[in-house]
Design an enzyme around this catalytic site. Structure first.
Site, mmCIF file in Angstrom:
data_model
loop_
_atom_site.group_PDB
_atom_site.id
_atom_site.type_symbol
_atom_site.label_atom_id
_atom_site.label_comp_id
_atom_site.label_asym_id
_atom_site.label_seq_id
_atom_site.Cartn_x
_atom_site.Cartn_y
_atom_site.Cartn_z
ATOM 1 N N HIS A 105 -0.041 -62.543 -48.448
ATOM 2 C CA HIS A 105 -1.304 -62.979 -47.847
ATOM 3 C C HIS A 105 -1.658 -64.390 -48.328
ATOM 4 O O HIS A 105 -1.708 -64.665 -49.530
ATOM 5 C CB HIS A 105 -2.421 -61.990 -48.193
ATOM 6 C CG HIS A 105 -2.229 -60.664 -47.519
ATOM 7 N ND1 HIS A 105 -2.512 -59.465 -48.119
ATOM 8 C CD2 HIS A 105 -1.760 -60.378 -46.266
ATOM 9 C CE1 HIS A 105 -2.237 -58.475 -47.259
ATOM 10 N NE2 HIS A 105 -1.775 -59.008 -46.138
ATOM 11 N N GLU A 108 -4.409 -65.575 -51.039
ATOM 12 C CA GLU A 108 -4.349 -64.958 -52.368
ATOM 13 C C GLU A 108 -3.527 -65.843 -53.308
ATOM 14 O O GLU A 108 -2.465 -65.463 -53.791
ATOM 15 C CB GLU A 108 -3.795 -63.529 -52.226
ATOM 16 C CG GLU A 108 -4.710 -62.682 -51.347
ATOM 17 C CD GLU A 108 -4.111 -61.362 -50.874
ATOM 18 O OE1 GLU A 108 -3.043 -60.970 -51.376
ATOM 19 O OE2 GLU A 108 -4.728 -60.716 -49.988
ATOM 20 N N HIS A 230 -0.857 -59.290 -55.159
ATOM 21 C CA HIS A 230 -1.919 -59.596 -54.195
ATOM 22 C C HIS A 230 -3.183 -59.886 -54.994
ATOM 23 O O HIS A 230 -3.221 -59.765 -56.214
ATOM 24 C CB HIS A 230 -2.168 -58.380 -53.287
ATOM 25 C CG HIS A 230 -1.108 -58.173 -52.235
ATOM 26 N ND1 HIS A 230 -1.279 -58.514 -50.918
ATOM 27 C CD2 HIS A 230 0.147 -57.657 -52.323
ATOM 28 C CE1 HIS A 230 -0.190 -58.224 -50.219
ATOM 29 N NE2 HIS A 230 0.701 -57.694 -51.054
ATOM 30 N N GLU A 303 -3.048 -55.776 -57.555
ATOM 31 C CA GLU A 303 -4.170 -56.597 -57.083
ATOM 32 C C GLU A 303 -4.730 -57.303 -58.306
ATOM 33 O O GLU A 303 -5.236 -56.662 -59.234
ATOM 34 C CB GLU A 303 -5.249 -55.725 -56.424
ATOM 35 C CG GLU A 303 -4.796 -55.009 -55.152
ATOM 36 C CD GLU A 303 -4.837 -55.888 -53.902
ATOM 37 O OE1 GLU A 303 -5.228 -57.083 -54.001
ATOM 38 O OE2 GLU A 303 -4.458 -55.392 -52.819
HETATM 39 ZN ZN LIG Z 1 -3.060 -59.183 -50.113
#
Ligand SMILES: [Zn+2]
Length: 346
Positions: A105, A108, A230, A303
């Site tokens: 992504h 990020e 992420h 994350e």
């Molecule tokens: Zn992500």
């Protein structure tokens, strides 16, 4: 002033200069980020061009244990740069393979920095630390810090909060969510068929060159463990993401996730919560479900910082280094866990 006294002062000044210059050299080391304004510029975060030159320099500086290579090209023709780290790096040895991925992504940005800095750390400490030397000698580690270079470039130059790749969907919308474009359970809950959606899964599984490159690369090297970085939320997530049902290896994956979270917390006291991915929200067609379904190996999304929507994706530069520092022991733990697989199977 006595002669001896003068000499002492001169010596102190000299030592001061040496320390100053060595710290300046350290600041300019390839591991510490580039704070020279580039075009485009992302401050202490790395742009696509900077990732390319850092990996290239890093491999050149450690050529016996590092190889700089591309796993494929993006839609707009950018390389998905990778660095392979292992002894006898040019040969494909019979060793367990671990993979760290960043930036599926675009916005990020911290997810580029953590795997990149881990690559730097591993290579810079091969000679100094027996633990790192052992890891590099006994495994093959692949690091791909920027899976979505087109989207990242767009995030740097045009729209900081851009998430997807830069596919022209032909209806005025742009982008496919690369982390909904993998084939396992493609089209399921937590992905969208709406081209304008942030979680648009694409017209078919592996419709995008970036996910096809990851598929072919991962199928070829058959990793025993993977982390896809992420942001944000501070979580250590394991399959499944498409369903709340437990994966067959949930016990193992949860136990490794808990240890990783403990190791993260031990560094700066920051809590990352271990959980099945579906506990965050259902998501279908992501990297981890696909790899786990294919190879039945522990496959994580971490994350990174921050915890909440403020500052969300726009993590201050001052948090790059501590985020790397707390994630390093977790990554080392998972990579070293692979070595124990070798011993137990002998
Ligand atoms: Zn992500």
């Amino acid at each position: 002033m006595a002669k001896g006294e003068k000499m002492k002062i001169l010596k102190k000044i000299l030592v001061g200069f040496v320390l100053l210059f060595s710290s300046l050299t350290l600041m300019n080391s390839i591991c510490d980020g580039d704070d020279e304004p580039g075009d485009p510029d992302a401050g202490l975060y790395h742009t696509y061009d900077e990732v390319q030159s850092e990996l290239d320099s890093l491999a050149a500086a450690h050529e016996s244990i590092a190889d700089f290579t591309s796993i494929g090209k993006s839609l707009q023709g950018r390389d998905l740069w990778a660095i392979k780290i292992s002894d006898n790096v040019q040969s494909d040895e019979d060793e367990k393979v671990g993979v760290l991925l960043g930036a599926h992504h675009a916005r990020e940005w911290i997810s580029v920095e953590v795997p990149l800095k881990i690559a730097c750390y591993l290579l810079d400490n091969y000679d100094a630390q027996a633990q790192i030397k052992n890891l590099i000698d006994q495994t093959e580690i692949w690091i791909v810090p920027m899976v979505n270079p087109d989207g990242h470039h767009y995030s740097v130059t045009s729209d900081r909060l851009w998430r997807k790749n830069r596919r022209n969907n032909g209806d005025g919308s742009y982008g496919v969510d690369l982390n909904r474009n993998y084939s396992y359970q493609w089209g399921g809950p937590g992905s969208s068929g709406d081209t304008f959606s942030e979680t648009y899964r694409g017209p078919e599984p592996f419709s995008e060159p970036e996910t096809r490159a990851c598929r072919d690369f991962l199928t070829n090297i058959e990793p025993s463990a993977l982390i896809s970085y992420h942001s944000y939320s501070q979580l250590v997530l394991f399959p499944w993401g498409y369903t709340n049902s437990p994966a067959p290896d949930k016990t193992l994956m949860e136990s490794l996730a808990k240890t990783m979270a403990d190791k993260i917390k031990a560094v700066h006291g920051v809590t990352y919560t271990p959980d099945q991915a579906s506990g965050l929200y259902l998501a279908s067609g992501d990297t981890n479900d696909w790899l786990y379904a294919l190879l039945r190996v522990p496959s994580y999304t971490i994350e990174l910082r921050p915890r909440s929507s403020y500052p969300g994706f726009v993590l201050p530069e001052s948090e790059i280094q501590p985020t790397f520092e707390e994630n390093l022991p977790a990554a080392l733990f998972l990579l070293e866990w692979m070595i124990s697989l070798d011993t137990s199977s002998q």
